[in-house]
Design an enzyme around this catalytic site. Structure first.
Site, PDB file in Angstrom:
ATOM      1  N   HIS A  22      34.573  63.532  -4.582  1.00 15.15           N
ATOM      2  CA  HIS A  22      34.477  62.292  -3.522  1.00 15.15           C
ATOM      3  C   HIS A  22      33.068  62.694  -2.830  1.00 15.15           C
ATOM      4  CE1 HIS A  22      37.520  59.667  -4.486  1.00 15.15           C
ATOM      5  NE2 HIS A  22      38.337  60.573  -4.621  1.00 15.15           N
ATOM      6  N   ARG A  30       9.233  39.546 -28.938  1.00 12.37           N
ATOM      7  CA  ARG A  30       8.058  39.351 -29.701  1.00 12.37           C
ATOM      8  C   ARG A  30       8.407  40.023 -31.047  1.00 12.37           C
ATOM      9  NH1 ARG A  30       2.789  41.589 -27.255  1.00 12.37           N
ATOM     10  NH2 ARG A  30       3.802  43.767 -28.161  1.00 12.37           N
ATOM     11  N   GLU A  83      -3.015  34.629 -26.382  1.00 12.76           N
ATOM     12  CA  GLU A  83      -3.795  35.875 -26.213  1.00 12.76           C
ATOM     13  C   GLU A  83      -5.103  35.742 -26.896  1.00 12.76           C
ATOM     14  OE1 GLU A  83      -1.808  39.377 -27.728  1.00 12.76           O
ATOM     15  OE2 GLU A  83      -0.922  37.979 -29.332  1.00 12.76           O
ATOM     16  N   ASN A 137      -3.717  40.845 -21.544  1.00 12.78           N
ATOM     17  CA  ASN A 137      -4.740  41.931 -22.172  1.00 12.78           C
ATOM     18  C   ASN A 137      -5.538  41.744 -22.906  1.00 12.78           C
ATOM     19  OD1 ASN A 137      -2.816  43.064 -20.012  1.00 12.78           O
ATOM     20  ND2 ASN A 137      -2.019  44.895 -21.622  1.00 12.78           N
ATOM     21  N   ASP A 138      -5.013  41.259 -24.160  1.00 10.86           N
ATOM     22  CA  ASP A 138      -5.820  40.548 -25.154  1.00 10.86           C
ATOM     23  C   ASP A 138      -6.738  39.508 -24.854  1.00 10.86           C
ATOM     24  OD1 ASP A 138      -5.806  42.652 -27.147  1.00 10.86           O
ATOM     25  OD2 ASP A 138      -3.808  41.730 -28.039  1.00 10.86           O
ATOM     26  N   ARG A 176     -11.005  46.893 -24.141  1.00 10.23           N
ATOM     27  CA  ARG A 176     -10.337  47.131 -23.211  1.00 10.23           C
ATOM     28  C   ARG A 176     -10.096  48.686 -23.127  1.00 10.23           C
ATOM     29  NH1 ARG A 176      -5.010  44.608 -24.930  1.00 10.23           N
ATOM     30  NH2 ARG A 176      -3.943  46.098 -26.125  1.00 10.23           N
ATOM     31  N   CYS A 232       2.831  37.713 -19.542  1.00 13.94           N
ATOM     32  CA  CYS A 232       3.340  38.892 -19.720  1.00 13.94           C
ATOM     33  C   CYS A 232       2.387  40.130 -19.804  1.00 13.94           C
ATOM     34  CB  CYS A 232       4.174  38.836 -21.118  1.00 13.94           C
ATOM     35  SG  CYS A 232       3.436  38.673 -22.662  1.00 13.94           S
TER      36      CYS A 232
END
Lengths: 85, 543
Positions: free
Chosen positions: B188, B332, B431, B454-455, B465, B502
């Site tokens: 405990h 995805r 994207e 990002n893309d 990138r 996203c």
């Protein structure tokens, strides 16, 4: 005397918490309430012994109720098993 | 500087001075007595006192650690009243004519041994409770009041083991964490520590206590189970930083878990999490994300020798959907190629892979691979709230083709008597600049868009990138990018579709306000960023 047999479904079995609650409940009645597992029998009001019985999930126990208020005791105790164990 | 390792039972970092709370189990002497009644009376009085103490501790624990955890002290109270326990004590006093302390101690040990011999780890840990109760009664019998050692501020309590009640009565305002050389994670003590959120490491071994003294400086890392005694300056600095970060995160958790993602003036937004494998679900739930906004299915395909089977994929999707229990899960489809490669796909080497045969382009040229994934997804759809998202869309015909493949798959499942959900939402990644610019044409066919920033950044700004020397040219807040996002957002809303983000930008809190103003419906970020974005959302006023 009234008795029932029950297979424990609760994952943790009769651990400290349910043992405490069961013990407390049993003290409400004047009837003697015994629990048996593997030929070992203890009085349900005796918390340490009840815990010491080491009842686990899947174990089969037999509970016996004997005394003046055995009808109500039987009902409440079996209800307790169904709901908590 | 010395290191010790044990088991971290409560995460967190503590830096502070040692306080050795080692009350060696008091040696209890067996003393013959004449007056049995007197001893029985002492036992009764001590029990009465113990009962009072326990009920106070119970009340304290109730506030500090909640009812479920406080329950152990009501069990201590019941142990105190246990008939077998009491009979044993009384019996020893009466038959052996010995002092009450001894009778209590022997009885406690006997019961502790009964628990110690049980085959269940939880029950074995109960021996600590019986001993705790017995010790309490014994200390209630000692004449002089027990004098608690004065504790300095900011100490780390170190002991052989701490009983549950010792843990609760500790003055928490002075304690930063604790370390025990024994103890199990089922005890405990460990459970209570977790609830009090004190960094704790147990089972460090006896050597530890021998090598420390009151006032020594130590670091406790409850995450790694590491103790550093007398650390050097550099280590202290490093751990101070680690602690700051940890505290900030816990603060967020405490304040923001269970709260809505709502601006000061009542605008709501969904904050979901991005994951790359079913193993991340724990993080998603822990950080209180409202759903999964991007589940990268390609991990199923990477680092292996051959294609994953339909069944294999189905199991993974089912697990994720079931674990999220009805919350939305956006999966995805395969996004492989460019920087993500798998040998067995036998893809030809390309001059310019970012603009090459990748993602949906592979799926549409090799429909057998694609249909296996679609079948797995539709079969899993009955286990939760599934949405399917397709990457790298540029043309309207790609969507038409995808729909016809989906229909084929559903028809086959239907014929095979396999169930699937009719409520699977279909959406695409925005994207590429093309998809953003024709988003008004794409939207009527879809349930949602998810903007992959990002893309979208690299294609819009023509900046690789992964090339660090382009940093000054690659402005992620570029107006062109924000206009594309805004346009896609408006196109979606005009056609009754929802829109999320996203990519990396979703967690860029300097843009959160702008995104909300645009009307973005959902932001999907890594699990550890969910709460910091929520914090930001809750500080914004739109009007």
């Amino acid at each position: 005397m009234k008795s029932f047999t029950y297979v424990i479904k609760d994952e943790t079995g009769i651990h400290a918490r349910p043992a405490g609650l069961l013990s407390k409940l049993a003290k409400k009645f004047s009837s003697e309430i015994m629990i048996e597992k593997d030929k070992k029998t203890v009085n349900v009001t005796r918390l340490m012994m009840l815990m010491g019985l080491g009842v686990k999930c899947g174990d089969t126990v037999t509970v016996t109720v004997t005394g003046d208020d055995e009808e109500t005791a039987f009902e409440e105790i079996s209800e307790f098993f169904k709901r908590n164990l | 500087m010395t290191n010790f390792y044990g088991k971290g039972v409560c995460g967190g970092i503590a830096l502070g001075k040692v306080y050795v709370a080692d009350r060696e189990r008091r040696h209890i002497r067996r003393i013959g007595i004449k007056d049995v009644k007197e001893q029985l009376g002492r036992f009764e009085t001590a029990k009465e006192k113990a009962r009072e103490q326990l009920s106070h501790i119970y009340e304290k624990a109730l506030i500090e650690v909640g009812e479920t955890n406080a329950e152990i002290f009501s069990i201590h109270m019941m142990m105190l009243e246990d008939e077998d326990y009491n009979e044993s004590v009384i019996n020893i006093i009466e038959t052996q004519k010995v002092n009450a302390e001894y009778a209590v101690d022997v009885t406690g040990e006997n019961f502790a041994r009964m628990f110690a011999n049980m085959d269940d780890a939880y029950m074995r840990a109960r021996q600590a409770d019986v001993r705790d109760v017995s010790q309490r009664i014994v200390s209630c019998m000692s004449e002089g009041e027990e004098k608690e050692g004065e504790m300095d501020d900011n100490v780390i309590v170190c002991a052989h083991d701490l009983s549950p009640s010792e843990t609760v009565v500790l003055d928490k305002s002075k304690v930063l964490g604790f370390v025990t050389s024994h103890g199990s994670s089922n005890s405990h003590t460990a459970i209570l520590a977790r609830n009090m959120a004190l960094p704790a490491v147990i089972g460090v071994g006896d050597k530890f206590l021998e090598s420390i003294d009151d006032g020594d400086f130590i670091i406790v890392d409850g995450y790694d189970g590491r103790i550093i005694v007398n650390p050097d300056g550099e280590t202290i600095e490093a751990y101070k930083k680690k602690r700051q970060k940890d505290l900030h995160k816990k603060e967020l958790l405490k304040n923001l878990k269970g709260k809505e993602n709502v601006t000061l003036d009542g605008r709501k937004i969904n904050i979901y999490a991005n994951i790359g494998s079913a193993e991340n679900i724990g993080d998603v739930l822990y950080n209180d994300a409202g759903g999964i906004g991007l589940f990268r299915s390609e991990f199923l395909y990477l680092e292996r020798e051959d294609f994953p089977s339909e069944q294999e994929q189905f199991e993974v999707y089912k697990t994720v959907l079931e674990s999220m229990a009805g919350k939305k899960v956006v999966i995805r489809t395969l996004d492989i190629g460019a920087d993500k490669q798998a040998e067995y796909f036998c893809l030809e080497k390309e001059e310019n892979p970012a603009l090459g045969l990748r993602a949906i382009r592979i799926c549409l040229t090799r429909p057998e691979i694609f249909k296996t994934q679609l079948r797995a997804l539709y079969r899993a759809s009955v286990y939760g709230n599934l949405a399917i998202m397709f990457p790298m869309i540029v043309n309207v015909w790609e969507i038409e083709k995808i729909f016809s493949l989906c229909e084929e798959v559903k028809k086959e499942l239907c014929e095979g008597g396999i169930r699937y959900s009719e409520n699977v939402e279909i959406g695409i990644m925005i994207e590429t600049p093309a998809s953003a610019i024709i988003s008004d044409i794409l939207a009527p066919r879809l349930d949602f868009f998810s903007i992959g920033t990002n893309d979208l950044t690299q294609y819009t700004l023509a900046c690789d990138r992964q090339n660090p020397s382009l940093e000054q040219f690659c402005d992620t807040h570029h107006t062109a990018l924000l206009r594309l996002i805004k346009y896609a957002c408006d196109s979606a809303h005009k056609n009754g579709a929802w829109v999320g983000i996203c990519g990396e930008l979703a967690s860029d809190t300097s843009l959160t306000e702008e995104f909300i103003k645009m009307g973005i419906d959902e932001l999907s970020v890594s699990p550890s960023q969910v709460l910091s974005v929520r914090e930001k959302v809750r500080s914004i006023r739109i009007e």
